[in-house]
Design an enzyme around this catalytic site. Sequence first.
Site, PDB file in Angstrom:
ATOM      1  CD  GLU A 178      19.929 -36.368 -59.953  1.00 20.62           C
ATOM      2  OE1 GLU A 178      19.728 -35.676 -58.892  1.00 20.62           O
ATOM      3  OE2 GLU A 178      19.555 -37.475 -59.964  1.00 20.62           O
TER       4      GLU A 178
ATOM      5  N   GLY B 141      24.762 -37.503 -56.919  1.00 21.97           N
ATOM      6  CA  GLY B 141      25.174 -37.477 -55.523  1.00 21.97           C
ATOM      7  C   GLY B 141      25.088 -36.314 -54.607  1.00 21.97           C
ATOM      8  CB  SER B 142      26.395 -35.085 -51.412  1.00 28.71           C
ATOM      9  OG  SER B 142      27.589 -35.210 -51.668  1.00 28.71           O
TER      10      SER B 142
ATOM     11  CG  ASN C 123      19.071 -42.477 -54.236  1.00 30.11           C
ATOM     12  OD1 ASN C 123      20.161 -42.751 -54.900  1.00 30.11           O
ATOM     13  ND2 ASN C 123      18.301 -41.614 -54.473  1.00 30.11           N
TER      14      ASN C 123
ATOM     15  CD  GLU D  12      22.399 -38.467 -66.908  1.00 30.23           C
ATOM     16  OE1 GLU D  12      21.966 -39.053 -68.030  1.00 30.23           O
ATOM     17  OE2 GLU D  12      23.614 -38.785 -66.335  1.00 30.23           O
TER      18      GLU D  12
END
Length: 498
Positions: free
Chosen positions: A267, A245-246, A169, A478
């Site tokens: 994350e 990601g998921s 994304n 991050e």
Amino acid sequence: MNAGLQALVREAQATGRIAGLPGQHFIDGRFVPAARGGRMETFDPGTGEAFVTFAAGDADDVDAAVRAAQAALRGPWRSMAPGDRGRLLWRIAERIRASADRLAVAETLDSGKRLSEALGDVAGAAATFEYYAGACDKHQGDSIPLGTGHLAFTLNEPAGVTAHIIPWNYPLSTAARGIAPALAAGCTVVAKPAEQTPLTALMLAELCAQAGLPAGVCNVVTGTGAAAGAALVRHPGVQHISFTGSVATGIDVMQAAAPHVTRLVLELGGKSPVVVLADCDIEQALEGVLGAIYENAGQICSAGSRLVIAREIHEVFVDRLQARAEAMQLGHGLRDCGMGPVSSLAHRDRIAGYVSRARARGVRVRTGGQACADPQTGRGWFYPPTILDDLPALDEAVQDEIFGPVLAVQLFDDLAQAVALANGTAYGLVAGVYTRSFAAAHQLARDIDAGQIFINEYFAGSIAVPFGGNRRSGFGREKGMEALRSYSRIKSVAARIS
């Protein structure tokens, strides 16, 4: 739009691509083919058509990249002074800015996002390298007072070879967000971009090399998550993994890293609330909610996908929000319409499934709710801005991360109920608050369980603000100076001196 960008857009619109896009791994300072010669396609979500092929890597390619990163860690990179690393990162930022038009068009073709959003991502990537360029020689340890007879201090050492699993994304933004602080800390990098969006990570690696980054310090391997990503996170030569990601894949990454006790920053998903109080600035809140859910077609981990709103302003607010959503034009990202496509046909069908099931349950669909194509061309994978109104707390559309342009509306009667609704999912990534009350804003910021709280501006902050989640949204941070600490090992030194 400058002349160079206009020319690239015309080329892409006429041919479906731009010339010279990378199609091989970037390992040890150069582009190389897949060890087994594999190739795969990447698709333009705005047309639904493949527009370039790239290397389909596997464990052999990952091993070559990790070995190159290990060798670079023992080479001149290890002894480079922090100030020199900073100047090198600054040169990378300059290269990114000089290549902004090309990077943005490639990102739009690969991910589907609007051109203006892609240009913003490129500017953000350059700003990220600039920020960490300035941080390189300020990442210092501590002196610890043990008394006159002893000397004690800490050193920040690079974590080692770092693996970066980059989502589809925000391909360039997320790559820069991880790679820049890793380099600033003195680490070396092996990045694996999502198979849907491999191009800008490869382009970034080439720009790093052109700026003078030693061979092997930044490597990019492309391919599927199963063949290349899994091999990277379980490689014994990797000392740190950054994954975005998921939740399901994050759990797999944790399990793969466990045998080697590899450090992790995860994350993961989000179902972030935007809490709108009755005393808010309505216009400000409308703009914030609109951008929070419909930017990048809602495909953002931190998207404000739940509107938690005071009952007394609910009807007026959602009526106005509906009108603005319905005024948004859909179209190919290069035309920079109100909203672009979603990432794939399968993902569009997944979004549509959530809305179809909600409608079958009797949920009021205020607007949207039907999959569609680009109204100009009849092609591509689009889903319109959608609002699901007045949902109960345990509704599937409230609890699950849909990851698309679907807003779930929940109503509250008092502040305590607002907090309960905001905290009513398994996620804790971000939250937004809109109110004129300083006290209410900071009470909500205190009581909502999330890694980041936005007050009166959604997506507020910059690269300097640490970012990450709680609970099923992951752990570690991050951005900001926290990221430098993530990519560092602390060594403590204590000595008796008298």
